[in-house]
Design a protein around this motif. Structure first.
Motif, PDB file in Angstrom:
ATOM      1  N   GLN A   1       0.838  -1.195   0.000  1.00 54.87           N
ATOM      2  CA  GLN A   1       0.000   0.000   0.000  1.00 54.87           C
ATOM      3  C   GLN A   1       0.871   1.243   0.000  1.00 54.87           C
ATOM      4  O   GLN A   1       1.995   1.242   0.505  1.00 54.87           O
ATOM      5  N   SER A   2       0.315   2.318  -0.553  1.00 49.46           N
ATOM      6  CA  SER A   2       1.024   3.585  -0.618  1.00 49.46           C
ATOM      7  C   SER A   2       0.978   4.280   0.742  1.00 49.46           C
ATOM      8  O   SER A   2       0.345   3.802   1.697  1.00 49.46           O
ATOM      9  N   LEU A   3       1.616   5.433   0.815  1.00 45.57           N
ATOM     10  CA  LEU A   3       1.626   6.221   2.044  1.00 45.57           C
ATOM     11  C   LEU A   3       0.209   6.624   2.448  1.00 45.57           C
ATOM     12  O   LEU A   3      -0.106   6.757   3.634  1.00 45.57           O
ATOM     13  N   MET A   4      -0.680   6.779   1.478  1.00 48.17           N
ATOM     14  CA  MET A   4      -2.060   7.171   1.758  1.00 48.17           C
ATOM     15  C   MET A   4      -2.960   5.975   2.045  1.00 48.17           C
ATOM     16  O   MET A   4      -4.167   6.129   2.221  1.00 48.17           O
ATOM     17  N   GLY A   5      -2.395   4.783   2.074  1.00 52.97           N
ATOM     18  CA  GLY A   5      -3.188   3.599   2.379  1.00 52.97           C
ATOM     19  C   GLY A   5      -3.870   2.968   1.189  1.00 52.97           C
ATOM     20  O   GLY A   5      -4.683   2.053   1.352  1.00 52.97           O
ATOM     21  N   GLU A   6      -3.559   3.420  -0.014  1.00 55.93           N
ATOM     22  CA  GLU A   6      -4.166   2.857  -1.215  1.00 55.93           C
ATOM     23  C   GLU A   6      -3.280   1.734  -1.757  1.00 55.93           C
ATOM     24  O   GLU A   6      -2.053   1.783  -1.649  1.00 55.93           O
ATOM     25  N   ASP A   7      -3.914   0.722  -2.349  1.00 53.12           N
ATOM     26  CA  ASP A   7      -3.157  -0.395  -2.912  1.00 53.12           C
ATOM     27  C   ASP A   7      -2.308   0.079  -4.086  1.00 53.12           C
ATOM     28  O   ASP A   7      -2.787   0.810  -4.962  1.00 53.12           O
ATOM     29  N   LEU A   8      -1.043  -0.336  -4.099  1.00 49.74           N
ATOM     30  CA  LEU A   8      -0.166  -0.056  -5.235  1.00 49.74           C
ATOM     31  C   LEU A   8      -0.410  -1.116  -6.299  1.00 49.74           C
ATOM     32  O   LEU A   8      -0.319  -2.315  -6.013  1.00 49.74           O
ATOM     33  N   PRO A   9      -0.749  -0.727  -7.521  1.00 52.00           N
ATOM     34  CA  PRO A   9      -1.106  -1.712  -8.554  1.00 52.00           C
ATOM     35  C   PRO A   9      -0.009  -2.754  -8.765  1.00 52.00           C
ATOM     36  O   PRO A   9       1.128  -2.409  -9.079  1.00 52.00           O
ATOM     37  N   TYR A  10      -0.365  -4.007  -8.528  1.00 49.78           N
ATOM     38  CA  TYR A  10       0.481  -5.172  -8.831  1.00 49.78           C
ATOM     39  C   TYR A  10       1.760  -5.239  -7.990  1.00 49.78           C
ATOM     40  O   TYR A  10       2.598  -6.114  -8.230  1.00 49.78           O
ATOM     41  N   ALA A  11       1.941  -4.332  -7.017  1.00 52.25           N
ATOM     42  CA  ALA A  11       3.151  -4.355  -6.186  1.00 52.25           C
ATOM     43  C   ALA A  11       2.912  -5.290  -5.003  1.00 52.25           C
ATOM     44  O   ALA A  11       1.965  -5.104  -4.236  1.00 52.25           O
ATOM     45  N   MET A  12       3.781  -6.291  -4.845  1.00 51.02           N
ATOM     46  CA  MET A  12       3.590  -7.301  -3.810  1.00 51.02           C
ATOM     47  C   MET A  12       4.919  -7.773  -3.247  1.00 51.02           C
ATOM     48  O   MET A  12       5.966  -7.599  -3.862  1.00 51.02           O
ATOM     49  N   LEU A  13       4.840  -8.378  -2.064  1.00 49.55           N
ATOM     50  CA  LEU A  13       5.933  -9.159  -1.507  1.00 49.55           C
ATOM     51  C   LEU A  13       5.487 -10.611  -1.445  1.00 49.55           C
ATOM     52  O   LEU A  13       4.306 -10.903  -1.221  1.00 49.55           O
ATOM     53  N   PHE A  14       6.435 -11.519  -1.625  1.00 47.36           N
ATOM     54  CA  PHE A  14       6.174 -12.951  -1.512  1.00 47.36           C
ATOM     55  C   PHE A  14       6.916 -13.438  -0.278  1.00 47.36           C
ATOM     56  O   PHE A  14       8.133 -13.272  -0.161  1.00 47.36           O
ATOM     57  N   VAL A  15       6.181 -14.042   0.676  1.00 52.59           N
ATOM     58  CA  VAL A  15       6.774 -14.422   1.952  1.00 52.59           C
ATOM     59  C   VAL A  15       6.320 -15.824   2.344  1.00 52.59           C
ATOM     60  O   VAL A  15       5.367 -16.373   1.799  1.00 52.59           O
ATOM     61  N   HIS A  16       7.039 -16.394   3.299  1.00 51.74           N
ATOM     62  CA  HIS A  16       6.578 -17.612   3.976  1.00 51.74           C
ATOM     63  C   HIS A  16       6.483 -17.289   5.456  1.00 51.74           C
ATOM     64  O   HIS A  16       7.381 -16.696   6.041  1.00 51.74           O
ATOM     65  N   VAL A  17       5.354 -17.684   6.073  1.00 48.66           N
ATOM     66  CA  VAL A  17       5.069 -17.329   7.464  1.00 48.66           C
ATOM     67  C   VAL A  17       4.705 -18.590   8.234  1.00 48.66           C
ATOM     68  O   VAL A  17       3.983 -19.460   7.724  1.00 48.66           O
ATOM     69  N   ALA A  18       5.202 -18.694   9.467  1.00 47.47           N
ATOM     70  CA  ALA A  18       4.825 -19.804  10.346  1.00 47.47           C
ATOM     71  C   ALA A  18       4.879 -19.335  11.787  1.00 47.47           C
ATOM     72  O   ALA A  18       5.699 -18.480  12.153  1.00 47.47           O
ATOM     73  N   LEU A  19       3.991 -19.881  12.613  1.00 41.47           N
ATOM     74  CA  LEU A  19       3.971 -19.621  14.051  1.00 41.47           C
ATOM     75  C   LEU A  19       4.204 -20.926  14.789  1.00 41.47           C
ATOM     76  O   LEU A  19       3.547 -21.932  14.511  1.00 41.47           O
ATOM     77  N   THR A  20       5.139 -20.928  15.735  1.00 43.42           N
ATOM     78  CA  THR A  20       5.421 -22.130  16.505  1.00 43.42           C
ATOM     79  C   THR A  20       5.505 -21.779  17.984  1.00 43.42           C
ATOM     80  O   THR A  20       5.482 -20.603  18.366  1.00 43.42           O
ATOM     81  N   ASN A  21       5.631 -22.807  18.825  1.00 45.70           N
ATOM     82  CA  ASN A  21       5.824 -22.592  20.248  1.00 45.70           C
ATOM     83  C   ASN A  21       7.204 -22.023  20.502  1.00 45.70           C
ATOM     84  O   ASN A  21       8.133 -22.207  19.725  1.00 45.70           O
ATOM     85  N   ARG A  22       7.316 -21.344  21.616  1.00 45.15           N
ATOM     86  CA  ARG A  22       8.609 -20.760  21.980  1.00 45.15           C
ATOM     87  C   ARG A  22       9.628 -21.851  22.295  1.00 45.15           C
ATOM     88  O   ARG A  22       9.310 -22.883  22.870  1.00 45.15           O
ATOM     89  N   ARG A  23      10.877 -21.594  21.925  1.00 50.72           N
ATOM     90  CA  ARG A  23      11.981 -22.482  22.285  1.00 50.72           C
ATOM     91  C   ARG A  23      13.118 -21.629  22.820  1.00 50.72           C
ATOM     92  O   ARG A  23      13.512 -20.647  22.201  1.00 50.72           O
ATOM     93  N   GLY A  24      13.652 -21.983  23.945  1.00 52.02           N
ATOM     94  CA  GLY A  24      14.886 -21.371  24.447  1.00 52.02           C
ATOM     95  C   GLY A  24      14.746 -19.958  24.939  1.00 52.02           C
ATOM     96  O   GLY A  24      15.630 -19.146  24.737  1.00 52.02           O
ATOM     97  N   GLY A  25      13.619 -19.630  25.591  1.00 57.93           N
ATOM     98  CA  GLY A  25      13.479 -18.333  26.230  1.00 57.93           C
ATOM     99  C   GLY A  25      13.590 -17.160  25.298  1.00 57.93           C
ATOM    100  O   GLY A  25      14.149 -16.133  25.623  1.00 57.93           O
ATOM    101  N   GLY A  26      13.057 -17.309  24.092  1.00 61.07           N
ATOM    102  CA  GLY A  26      13.044 -16.206  23.154  1.00 61.07           C
ATOM    103  C   GLY A  26      14.135 -16.265  22.123  1.00 61.07           C
ATOM    104  O   GLY A  26      14.099 -15.546  21.150  1.00 61.07           O
ATOM    105  N   LYS A  27      15.138 -17.122  22.318  1.00 63.79           N
ATOM    106  CA  LYS A  27      16.173 -17.306  21.312  1.00 63.79           C
ATOM    107  C   LYS A  27      15.835 -18.519  20.467  1.00 63.79           C
ATOM    108  O   LYS A  27      15.097 -19.398  20.892  1.00 63.79           O
ATOM    109  N   PRO A  28      16.350 -18.603  19.243  1.00 60.72           N
ATOM    110  CA  PRO A  28      16.065 -19.772  18.409  1.00 60.72           C
ATOM    111  C   PRO A  28      16.433 -21.054  19.136  1.00 60.72           C
ATOM    112  O   PRO A  28      17.499 -21.168  19.728  1.00 60.72           O
TER     113      PRO A  28
END
Length: 1121
Positions: free
Chosen positions: A856-883
């Motif tokens: 999205q632009s600074l004004m909150g409008e969608d930028l035509p065809y502009a995207m990021l490609f990501v991989h996301v995952a949520l897991t339980n904590r391990r090691g007190g906040g460190k990997p």
């Protein structure tokens, strides 16, 4: 197969010359973690994620060579990797012969080498070989190179000795047939009498952009023209083959060229070289034969040229890598492949082949593919870029939260001085401010009303130069748009400065325009909380001054609220050098402590019409003095307005009291009087204290409005978001300034991999710069102080079309319900403006897996065809906040385990009750963490990443447990309550360890299900017994002889202990749910991988979705909740 000399690096050398962890895109090399050393070369690159390295690197070119002799390189068949991946592009399997078996730092060598933390997870991979499952561990100097190797080796392993022949015969027939058909539908005669057939340049550009609309027409046209020029030069030079060169602008994405030769002068078939200029002898391009001449006159495009440019501009290598991982047919996904991808990566537990076929029918562009039930690379790309694969969970596009709780339990989307559309002092007032805010889901708007000409009240900020707008016009707009975006109640904050005469006009307008939508029913006597949003649907609540009960006259005097006067006073103080001692509320004075922030002088008063006062029922404005007075005297329908400065000071000095105050009462926070430019405060600073109404200047874009807009999207953009449970429960402990884990809340690890970007425009304010950008990405976490963090990727130079970042980050989230993730794309080499785009999303709205993010632009409008490609995952904590460091034994994990600690109150009777909970909390923690740790150890032995689930573990095992005769070495017995793993003969050591670890995991899971019910009940019983002291706790503490300070501490400790008991009980309940899901996944994956005992082929048993698997193995034990 072994690495040539000079390409390996011993562990000793590697310990000295550590690789950067995070900025892994330094050079395009693969290094073996084994005892081979050779000359190195320095690595230089911009550090990623704030890290840097001055370590020495390794050679920029690597080859797999049959013997180790450099002298034999010219005569041996080689697989050479381009020294600059950003200059070439992969468009088919033939473009990639590389390596795989296990990705990440998942072998014993990596875990025990001493350099685990210095090696990026994205750059490490291992080749498992031999009957004893030996490992060749490799480290690439960029995630791009690692991707190429992993994809190619998987391909070679899958197709064995036929792989080369398959590539040479160009098996990508589905895509080529579709492109040929698409081209043929546009074919026209070239009109030169030669019968040459082609299409016009304009038509070719249109066809390319119909598939990839984000690419610029000028760029497509330039590619075609440069292709023509290169072919003319080559034809003029008598070249027998036609090379493909796409020019300097073609440096898009990552690629590799496989050059297969057996001698210095041998001509071999090679994949097309697209996206790069010819260099070092120039590899020839495929797709046009030796005597293929340029098609037609200037401006005509032949089929071969069209396909060449299409492959170049419409093939995304990172998506191709993903397709190859899941494809059993190398160039497309069938329904089984797609279903496996959806289940394993995208978290879709109810997938079937029928649903996969529906996706194929919706996204596959070729008629042949739709008919055969195959999803080609282009169809897969369409699916991944569609709304179905966006990061935002579509379930949150509708109202999805409980709307029957008291109004004070919700955050409410709020606007400050809604009528202003520019600054606070000179800016104009306009009704468009209300229209915009209400359409954006705002549920609390502000109206400052003053006497106007011709007995017509007007709206503007007093004591300023802002222009007025008629009050009746404002009400007309509010009446029209109040419930366009949301049906839930609208709060109208009326700051009344009118004379009694014009107050009567106000009353007439309110009754005439808003009519029955005004909520005028008073709160019933004895009710301790406000009504719910559900009960107030379609109603408008007036917030304002109200006469005291018993006022018998037609009018009476009340305290005036005058923000304009406060702003003028602060401006004068600032000009005189007195600084900003902000008033505690409208009309307040300065000071240092919370009490001194309230006005020391008698506030101005004015006459209020009783009939107008009677319209205010649920939101009566009162002045804030201090928390103790409010706790004892404030009514639920009374609302305090806090100046930003006072609110922030309360949050820092009395965070616990502020949270407890907001459990019962509504609080409104408005911007500091010094924000004359209409800048905004950070709403997160107040949301973490539970403040419901944080008023922002909607006319000012930026980070603060990004956070506000994103936050309220999570509940269908209805303007109301339910606050975290720990902020609503009557007895609970939460401090807004916590910088550690929250008691009773299980921290989560958020894993984010930023893979690539698409069609990134230049910054809008960078007019002096050309179209080329040098993008990098910030990933930010916004939430409580313990969660706030940011990481950045490396910079990809001169590539906004498809920059490849391939960097992974990990964040610990201690209060997930209040966390937001923000992706910001910036230009590293900017002129005037660096901002390219952003996207902000609540953590609760994230969809796991491979996702696209619309920028999205600074004004909150969608930028035509502009995207990021990501991989996301949520897991339980391990090691007190460190990997979590894999390889940790259960014994070591138990020794270092942190158990929830209860606090002593100093009241013997109550402390005795809480002491009974100690053993139960310890047992609950052991049950839960033993299970989770055993899953983690099993996961690492299966060779999958730390974010993988058990389904992925079993699927990964499927390729490793096949014996020499093709039969599996071990099978799952699914008829038992818990699936057991049974060897079918002698096993190698590594598989024996897998079986042993699996049995440990099953035992820990069984213990959770069989013992948790009793532990859960005992914890709840102790909690119930302790709660009997809640009402009388203060008097008991006084009888025990505790002074005021110790009484306050005892009450706080009581809340802490109750929160711990509730939280640990909830965590234990979630652990049982986790075991149920784990057993389902094992059961389902065993069927899918043909590892189920008694099942000889997949066709003998139909595929089933997870929810259809019997839950007999996971039924809760007797007495469990």
């Amino acid at each position: 197969m072994k690495l040539s000399p000079g390409n390996g690096m011993s562990l000793e050398t590697h310990r000295k010359d550590l690789l950067s962890n995070g900025g892994c895109g330094v050079s395009d090399t693969v290094t073996a973690v084994q005892p081979e050393t050779g000359p190195g070369s320095p690595m230089t690159d911009k550090p990623g994620a704030g890290e840097s390295t001055d370590a020495k690197g390794i050679p920029r070119r690597s080859s797999i060579i049959k013997d180790g002799s450099r002298a034999g390189r010219e005569r041996k068949k080689t697989v050479s990797f381009s020294s600059s991946l950003s200059e070439r592009k992969i468009s088919s399997a033939a473009d990639c012969i590389s390596a795989m078996v296990r990705t990440g730092r998942n072998t014993e060598t990596f875990r025990t080498s001493g350099v685990y933390d210095q090696i990026s997870e994205d750059c490490a991979f291992s080749i498992i070989y031999g009957e004893t499952y030996e490992a060749l561990d490799l480290v690439a100097n960029s995630a791009e190179v690692a991707n190429v190797w992993v994809t190619g080796l998987r391909y070679l392993i899958l197709y064995g000795k036929h792989a080369i022949d398959m590539m040479a015969s160009s098996e990508d027939s589905l895509r080529l047939a579709w492109l040929a058909e698409t081209f043929s539908s546009m074919v026209v005669s070239d009109g030169q009498g030669g019968g040459e057939v082609g299409i016009s340049l304009r038509s070719a550009v249109g066809l390319i952009r119909s598939v990839n609309p984000g690419v610029r027409s000028e760029k497509v046209e330039h590619r075609f023209k440069e292709l023509h020029r290169v072919k003319e030069r080559m034809n003029g030079a008598g070249t027998s083959g036609v090379g493909t060169v796409a020019g300097a602008e073609a440096k898009v994405g990552a690629s590799v060229v496989a050059v297969i030769g057996s001698g210095a002068g041998e001509e071999d078939r090679a994949p097309a070289v697209t996206g790069a200029e010819e260099r070092d002898g120039g590899e020839s391009g495929a797709g046009a034969n030796a005597d293929n001449r340029r098609g037609g006159i200037e401006g005509r495009v032949t089929k071969e040229e069209f396909i060449e440019v299409f492959h170049d501009l419409c093939t995304r290598p990172e998506i191709y890598f993903l397709l190859v991982q899941f494809s059993s047919n190398k160039e497309y996904l069938d329904t089984k492949d797609l279903m496996r991808f959806l289940e394993v990566e995208q978290g879709m537990a109810q997938g079937t082949e029928d649903s996969s076929l529906e996706l194929i029918q919706s996204h596959e562009p070729s008629e042949e593919g739709r008919h055969q039930g195959c999803l080609s690379l282009d169809g897969f790309t369409r699916y991944l870029t569609s709304l179905e694969s966006h990061l935002f969970d579509p379930e949150h596009s509708q109202v999805c939260q409980d709307m029957s709780q008291p109004l004070s339990h919700y955050y409410i989307n709020s606007s400050h001085n809604t009528y202003l559309i520019e600054d606070q002092f000179r800016g104009p007032a306009d009704i468009t401010g209300y229209i915009r805010a209400l359409k954006m889901g705002c549920r609390c708007v502000e109206v400052d009303v003053w006497d106007g000409p011709d007995d017509e009240p007007v709206v503007y900020t007093g004591h300023t130069l802002t222009s007025p707008v008629k009050f009746n016009c404002v009400l007309d707009v509010i009446g029209r748009f109040a419930f366009e975006a949301s049906e839930f109640p609208l709060i109208l904050c009326v700051e009344n400065h009118c004379s009694p005469r014009q107050q009567r006009v106000m009353l007439q307008h309110l009754r005439k325009i808003l009519g029955e939508r005004l909520y005028t029913e008073p709160l019933r006597e004895g009710e301790g909380y406000l009504p719910s949003p559900n009960a107030l649907r379609g109603k408008i609540l007036l917030k304002g001054q109200k006469l005291e009960e018993g006022c018998g006259g037609a009018e009476g005097d009340v305290t005036d609220e005058d923000e304009g006067a406060e702003m003028c006073q602060r401006m004068k103080s600032g000009n005189s050098g007195e600084g900003e001692g902000e008033g505690g509320q409208k009309g307040g004075g300065g000071g240092g402590s919370i009490k001194s922030l309230t006005p020391p002088t008698t506030p101005k008063r004015f006459q209020l019409l009783k009939e107008l006062s009677d319209l205010v029922t649920l939101c009566k404005s009162v002045r804030f003095t201090d928390f103790q007075l409010s706790f004892s005297t404030q009514k639920p329908w009374e609302l305090c307005s806090f100046n930003e400065t006072l609110a922030v000071r309360c949050a820092s000095e009395r965070p616990g009291d502020f949270v407890n105050y907001n459990k019962r009462f509504l609080s409104r926070v408005y911007p500091s009087a010094m924000r004359i430019d209409s800048s905004n405060m950070n709403p997160q600073d107040l949301w973490k204290c539970g403040c419901q109404i944080v008023a922002l200047n909607y006319q000012t874009p930026g980070l603060m409005m990004d956070l506000n807009i994103a936050w309220f999207r999570q509940n269908g953009n209805c303007g109301y978001v339910l606050r975290p449970a720990i902020m609503r429960q009557e007895v609970s402990y939460f401090s807004a300034d916590t910088r550690d884990s929250v008691p009773g809340v299980s921290p989560q690890l958020l894993h984010v991999k930023v893979i690539s970007g698409q069609n990134l425009p230049r910054p809008s304010g960078s007019g002096a710069k050309g179209d080329v950008v040098d993008p990098y990405v910030y990933v930010e976490i916004h939430g409580i102080p313990a969660d706030c963090a940011e990481r950045r990727t490396r910079t990809v130079m001169q590539n906004g079309d498809n920059p490849i970042f391939d960097e992974s980050f990990e964040f610990q989230i201690n209060l997930p319900e209040l966390a937001m993730v923000r992706f910001v794309v910036l230009d590293d080499e900017f002129i005037g403006d660096e901002f390219i785009g952003q996207y902000t999303i609540p953590l609760e709205c994230l969809q796991p897996g491979y996702r696209h993010i619309p920028l999205q632009s600074l004004m909150g409008e969608d930028l035509p065809y502009a995207m990021l490609f990501v991989h996301v995952a949520l897991t339980n904590r391990r090691g007190g906040g460190k990997p979590y460091k894999r390889g940790l034994s259960m014994r070591k994990a138990r020794r270092g385990r942190d158990y929830a600690a209860l606090r002593d109150l100093g009241i013997k009777e109550v402390d005795e009750v809480f002491k009974m909970a100690g053993p139960q909390l310890k047992e609950a923690t052991d049950l839960r963490e033993n299970m989770q740790n055993s899953v983690a150890v099993f996961r690492e032995l299966c060779g999958v990443s730390a974010v993988a689930n058990l389904m992925q573990c079993v699927l990964a095992l499927g390729s490793r447990v096949v014996g020499a005769d093709g039969d599996p070495l071990m099978l799952f017995e699914l008829r038992e309550h818990y699936p057991s793993m049974e060897p079918q003969g002698p096993l190698p050591d590594v598989l024996r360890r897998v079986v042993s670890t699996y049995e440990t995991m099953i035992q820990a899971s069984r213990a959770v299900m069989e013992l948790s019910g009793g532990v859960y009940d005992r914890i709840l019983q102790i909690q119930t017994t302790a709660m009997k002291f809640h009402e009388t706790l203060h008097s008991i503490a006084v009888k025990e002889g505790l002074n005021d300070r110790k009484v306050t501490r005892a009450v706080e400790s009581f809340s802490w202990n109750i929160t711990i008991l509730k939280g640990q009980a909830d965590l234990l309940k979630r652990a049982m749910t986790e075991v149920q899901e784990n057993m389902k996944q094992v059961h389902y994956a065993a069927l899918t991988s043909n590892l189920s005992k008694g099942v000889t082929g997949e066709a003998t048993r139909p595929r089933r979705s997870l929810d259809t698997i019997q839950e007999r193995a996971t039924a809760p034990a007797r007495g469990s909740p």
